[in-house]
Write a protein that holds these residues in place. Structure first.
Motif, PDB file in Angstrom:
ATOM      1  N   GLU A 163      39.962  51.185  34.861  1.00  0.00           N
ATOM      2  CA  GLU A 163      39.562  51.085  36.260  1.00  0.00           C
ATOM      3  C   GLU A 163      40.068  49.764  36.795  1.00  0.00           C
ATOM      4  O   GLU A 163      40.327  48.830  36.028  1.00  0.00           O
ATOM      5  CB  GLU A 163      38.038  51.185  36.414  1.00  0.00           C
ATOM      6  CG  GLU A 163      37.279  50.089  35.716  1.00  0.00           C
ATOM      7  CD  GLU A 163      35.794  50.373  35.578  1.00  0.00           C
ATOM      8  OE1 GLU A 163      35.004  49.473  35.894  1.00  0.00           O
ATOM      9  OE2 GLU A 163      35.440  51.487  35.148  1.00  0.00           O
ATOM     10  N   MET A 164      40.214  49.659  38.090  1.00  0.00           N
ATOM     11  CA  MET A 164      40.695  48.409  38.670  1.00  0.00           C
ATOM     12  C   MET A 164      39.617  47.334  38.575  1.00  0.00           C
ATOM     13  O   MET A 164      38.438  47.595  38.802  1.00  0.00           O
ATOM     14  CB  MET A 164      41.115  48.633  40.123  1.00  0.00           C
ATOM     15  CG  MET A 164      42.353  49.516  40.256  1.00  0.00           C
ATOM     16  SD  MET A 164      42.997  49.610  41.941  1.00  0.00           S
ATOM     17  CE  MET A 164      43.681  47.972  42.126  1.00  0.00           C
ATOM     18  N   PHE A 165      40.050  46.140  38.211  1.00  0.00           N
ATOM     19  CA  PHE A 165      39.170  44.978  38.039  1.00  0.00           C
ATOM     20  C   PHE A 165      38.025  45.294  37.060  1.00  0.00           C
ATOM     21  O   PHE A 165      36.891  44.842  37.236  1.00  0.00           O
ATOM     22  CB  PHE A 165      38.630  44.486  39.384  1.00  0.00           C
ATOM     23  CG  PHE A 165      39.704  43.963  40.296  1.00  0.00           C
ATOM     24  CD1 PHE A 165      40.163  42.661  40.184  1.00  0.00           C
ATOM     25  CD2 PHE A 165      40.285  44.789  41.255  1.00  0.00           C
ATOM     26  CE1 PHE A 165      41.165  42.177  41.009  1.00  0.00           C
ATOM     27  CE2 PHE A 165      41.294  44.322  42.089  1.00  0.00           C
ATOM     28  CZ  PHE A 165      41.735  43.005  41.958  1.00  0.00           C
ATOM     29  N   ARG A 166      38.354  46.070  36.021  1.00  0.00           N
ATOM     30  CA  ARG A 166      37.361  46.396  34.997  1.00  0.00           C
ATOM     31  C   ARG A 166      36.872  45.101  34.349  1.00  0.00           C
ATOM     32  O   ARG A 166      37.667  44.238  34.002  1.00  0.00           O
ATOM     33  CB  ARG A 166      38.002  47.301  33.946  1.00  0.00           C
ATOM     34  CG  ARG A 166      37.076  47.731  32.828  1.00  0.00           C
ATOM     35  CD  ARG A 166      37.823  48.610  31.858  1.00  0.00           C
ATOM     36  NE  ARG A 166      36.964  49.098  30.782  1.00  0.00           N
ATOM     37  CZ  ARG A 166      37.393  49.887  29.800  1.00  0.00           C
ATOM     38  NH1 ARG A 166      38.656  50.272  29.764  1.00  0.00           N
ATOM     39  NH2 ARG A 166      36.560  50.290  28.864  1.00  0.00           N
ATOM     40  N   ASP A 167      35.566  44.984  34.164  1.00  0.00           N
ATOM     41  CA  ASP A 167      34.943  43.735  33.708  1.00  0.00           C
ATOM     42  C   ASP A 167      35.305  42.623  34.697  1.00  0.00           C
ATOM     43  O   ASP A 167      36.128  41.744  34.409  1.00  0.00           O
ATOM     44  CB  ASP A 167      35.401  43.352  32.292  1.00  0.00           C
ATOM     45  CG  ASP A 167      35.057  44.417  31.263  1.00  0.00           C
ATOM     46  OD1 ASP A 167      33.986  45.047  31.398  1.00  0.00           O
ATOM     47  OD2 ASP A 167      35.864  44.619  30.336  1.00  0.00           O
ATOM     48  N   PRO A 168      34.701  42.640  35.880  1.00  0.00           N
ATOM     49  CA  PRO A 168      35.076  41.690  36.945  1.00  0.00           C
ATOM     50  C   PRO A 168      35.042  40.229  36.519  1.00  0.00           C
ATOM     51  O   PRO A 168      35.831  39.416  37.022  1.00  0.00           O
ATOM     52  CB  PRO A 168      34.032  41.969  38.036  1.00  0.00           C
ATOM     53  CG  PRO A 168      33.625  43.386  37.818  1.00  0.00           C
ATOM     54  CD  PRO A 168      33.657  43.580  36.332  1.00  0.00           C
ATOM     55  N   SER A 169      34.147  39.868  35.597  1.00  0.00           N
ATOM     56  CA  SER A 169      34.060  38.468  35.182  1.00  0.00           C
ATOM     57  C   SER A 169      35.344  38.001  34.495  1.00  0.00           C
ATOM     58  O   SER A 169      35.683  36.815  34.550  1.00  0.00           O
ATOM     59  CB  SER A 169      32.860  38.262  34.259  1.00  0.00           C
ATOM     60  OG  SER A 169      32.940  39.104  33.121  1.00  0.00           O
ATOM     61  N   TYR A 170      36.065  38.928  33.852  1.00  0.00           N
ATOM     62  CA  TYR A 170      37.355  38.582  33.246  1.00  0.00           C
ATOM     63  C   TYR A 170      38.343  38.160  34.334  1.00  0.00           C
ATOM     64  O   TYR A 170      39.023  37.128  34.220  1.00  0.00           O
ATOM     65  CB  TYR A 170      37.890  39.779  32.467  1.00  0.00           C
ATOM     66  CG  TYR A 170      39.330  39.668  32.023  1.00  0.00           C
ATOM     67  CD1 TYR A 170      39.695  38.885  30.928  1.00  0.00           C
ATOM     68  CD2 TYR A 170      40.344  40.353  32.696  1.00  0.00           C
ATOM     69  CE1 TYR A 170      41.024  38.794  30.517  1.00  0.00           C
ATOM     70  CE2 TYR A 170      41.662  40.269  32.298  1.00  0.00           C
ATOM     71  CZ  TYR A 170      42.002  39.486  31.206  1.00  0.00           C
ATOM     72  OH  TYR A 170      43.316  39.394  30.799  1.00  0.00           O
ATOM     73  N   PHE A 171      38.422  38.937  35.400  1.00  0.00           N
ATOM     74  CA  PHE A 171      39.357  38.627  36.480  1.00  0.00           C
ATOM     75  C   PHE A 171      38.917  37.386  37.261  1.00  0.00           C
ATOM     76  O   PHE A 171      39.758  36.624  37.745  1.00  0.00           O
ATOM     77  CB  PHE A 171      39.517  39.840  37.400  1.00  0.00           C
ATOM     78  CG  PHE A 171      40.274  40.961  36.750  1.00  0.00           C
ATOM     79  CD1 PHE A 171      41.659  40.980  36.756  1.00  0.00           C
ATOM     80  CD2 PHE A 171      39.603  41.979  36.093  1.00  0.00           C
ATOM     81  CE1 PHE A 171      42.369  41.993  36.134  1.00  0.00           C
ATOM     82  CE2 PHE A 171      40.296  43.002  35.468  1.00  0.00           C
ATOM     83  CZ  PHE A 171      41.683  43.010  35.484  1.00  0.00           C
ATOM     84  N   ARG A 172      37.614  37.169  37.353  1.00  0.00           N
ATOM     85  CA  ARG A 172      37.145  35.940  37.985  1.00  0.00           C
ATOM     86  C   ARG A 172      37.563  34.720  37.167  1.00  0.00           C
ATOM     87  O   ARG A 172      37.976  33.685  37.720  1.00  0.00           O
ATOM     88  CB  ARG A 172      35.619  35.969  38.157  1.00  0.00           C
ATOM     89  CG  ARG A 172      35.066  34.739  38.861  1.00  0.00           C
ATOM     90  CD  ARG A 172      33.565  34.827  39.036  1.00  0.00           C
ATOM     91  NE  ARG A 172      33.183  35.757  40.088  1.00  0.00           N
ATOM     92  CZ  ARG A 172      33.088  35.422  41.364  1.00  0.00           C
ATOM     93  NH1 ARG A 172      33.349  34.178  41.760  1.00  0.00           N
ATOM     94  NH2 ARG A 172      32.723  36.312  42.256  1.00  0.00           N
ATOM     95  N   ALA A 173      37.480  34.848  35.834  1.00  0.00           N
ATOM     96  CA  ALA A 173      37.901  33.742  34.966  1.00  0.00           C
ATOM     97  C   ALA A 173      39.396  33.481  35.100  1.00  0.00           C
ATOM     98  O   ALA A 173      39.842  32.325  35.114  1.00  0.00           O
ATOM     99  CB  ALA A 173      37.539  34.045  33.515  1.00  0.00           C
ATOM    100  N   LEU A 174      40.192  34.553  35.192  1.00  0.00           N
ATOM    101  CA  LEU A 174      41.626  34.360  35.430  1.00  0.00           C
ATOM    102  C   LEU A 174      41.853  33.629  36.737  1.00  0.00           C
ATOM    103  O   LEU A 174      42.644  32.677  36.815  1.00  0.00           O
ATOM    104  CB  LEU A 174      42.345  35.710  35.465  1.00  0.00           C
ATOM    105  CG  LEU A 174      42.486  36.499  34.167  1.00  0.00           C
ATOM    106  CD1 LEU A 174      43.203  37.815  34.420  1.00  0.00           C
ATOM    107  CD2 LEU A 174      43.248  35.702  33.114  1.00  0.00           C
ATOM    108  N   ARG A 175      41.146  34.050  37.767  1.00  0.00           N
ATOM    109  CA  ARG A 175      41.315  33.473  39.107  1.00  0.00           C
ATOM    110  C   ARG A 175      40.919  31.998  39.136  1.00  0.00           C
ATOM    111  O   ARG A 175      41.625  31.156  39.701  1.00  0.00           O
ATOM    112  CB  ARG A 175      40.471  34.265  40.114  1.00  0.00           C
ATOM    113  CG  ARG A 175      40.712  33.905  41.568  1.00  0.00           C
ATOM    114  CD  ARG A 175      39.723  34.619  42.477  1.00  0.00           C
ATOM    115  NE  ARG A 175      39.804  36.061  42.410  1.00  0.00           N
ATOM    116  CZ  ARG A 175      40.622  36.806  43.156  1.00  0.00           C
ATOM    117  NH1 ARG A 175      41.445  36.231  44.011  1.00  0.00           N
ATOM    118  NH2 ARG A 175      40.611  38.131  43.052  1.00  0.00           N
ATOM    119  N   GLU A 176      39.790  31.683  38.521  1.00  0.00           N
ATOM    120  CA  GLU A 176      39.227  30.343  38.651  1.00  0.00           C
ATOM    121  C   GLU A 176      39.727  29.362  37.592  1.00  0.00           C
ATOM    122  O   GLU A 176      39.802  28.156  37.854  1.00  0.00           O
ATOM    123  CB  GLU A 176      37.704  30.424  38.597  1.00  0.00           C
ATOM    124  CG  GLU A 176      37.104  31.199  39.774  1.00  0.00           C
ATOM    125  CD  GLU A 176      35.601  31.339  39.696  1.00  0.00           C
ATOM    126  OE1 GLU A 176      35.021  30.948  38.645  1.00  0.00           O
ATOM    127  OE2 GLU A 176      34.991  31.836  40.660  1.00  0.00           O
TER     128      GLU A 176
END
Length: 289
Positions: free
Chosen positions: A91-104
């Motif tokens: 799914e898109m942005f699966r495990d949102p905290s992972y993508f937040r960590a990439l972003r931040e």
């Protein structure tokens, strides 16, 4: 009243049946490798067995050997078999905290490079690729980034290239995007077309889609970020070691590797190539040496 115990003869027959099934699976995987050069021999056997038995039941075959006979004699069976043997659930942005960590935490380091290469290994139907492409667009990194999306399943690669997903899945994608720290609305990146969401072509303009096997193919370098989530769990320990080594060879010094929440490099023979960068999100960094 207690259920009757299984007789010695029945138990022996059951054990023999399971043993024959395991042999059939081994022969099928060997045949697929020798004839089509797709290598599933070091995938986690319990998972492979479960999927093959599902295929046998759905296709109405009496045995796994019947699948082997069919796939060797009819090449149109192979794509259907690949859809069972490869996992296409994402799914898109699966495990949102992972993508937040990439972003931040990862993106600030990536900003220091004049150009970037990102490898989405085992891209499935493309949800992870588009998630990263949107994230990089929102962070102003699109123009300097080349994405490489790879998979062994041709049907999955075609789906990823199309960028089309059922509209009823977009509500989940939208919520994941919000939780990942997304800027603006996800709707800015797609057009609703009846029951489909068609994602913008600009999101894949700088993407190379390629058939690549983590089992047999060589390094894919030099990458600044490799995202390969929920793939290693389907491999046995030897193949996991091989793939982790491949990622180490494919990363630039100081590059980043993201894996799934249930995966780890801890027991890999190549673990010393990496340091934990965001422990809770399974993001690692390639050591300088």
């Amino acid at each position: 009243m207690d259920a009757p115990l299984m007789s010695a003869e029945a138990m022996s027959a059951k054990t023999a049946s399971e043993s024959i099934e395991d042999i059939e699976i081994e022969l099928l995987l060997d045949a697929v490798y020798r004839y089509y050069h797709y290598d599933f021999r070091h995938y986690a056997r319990a998972s492979i067995k479960r999927r093959l038995l599902q295929a046998r039941k759905q296709w109405g075959y009496a045995s796994v050997s019947d699948i082997q006979s069919a796939v060797l004699r009819d090449e149109t069976i192979l794509p259907r078999l690949l859809n069972f043997l490869t996992v296409q659930v994402s799914e898109m942005f699966r495990d949102p905290s992972y993508f937040r960590a990439l972003r931040e935490k990862v993106v600030p380091h990536l900003r220091t490079y004049p150009s970037l290469k990102v490898w989405v290994a085992g891209c499935s139907n493309g949800e992870e690729l588009y998630s990263l492409s949107i994230l990089f667009a929102e962070e102003g990194l699109s123009d300097r980034t080349m994405f490489y999306a790879t998979d062994i399943n041709p049907a999955a690669l075609r789906a990823a290239q199309s960028g089309i997903y059922p509209l009823d899945r977009v509500r989940l994608f939208t919520e994941n995007h919000r939780l990942s720290g997304g800027h603006g609305s996800l709707s800015e990146h797609y057009t609703a077309d009846y029951d489909r969401a068609v994602f913008d072509r600009t999101l894949r303009e700088r993407t190379v889609f390629s058939d690549h096997s983590l089992v047999t193919d060589a390094a894919f370098g030099e990458m600044h970020l490799i995202s390969c989530r929920n793939v290693l769990i389907y491999f046995d320990r030897d193949l996991q070691d091989r793939v982790v080594g491949l990622f180490g060879e494919s990363l630039a010094r100081g590059g980043f590797l993201g894996i799934g929440s249930k995966e780890s490099l801890r027991f890999s023979a190549h673990a010393d190539m990496f340091s934990e960068f965001v422990r809770e999100e399974k993001i690692y960094r390639r050591n300088a040496r």
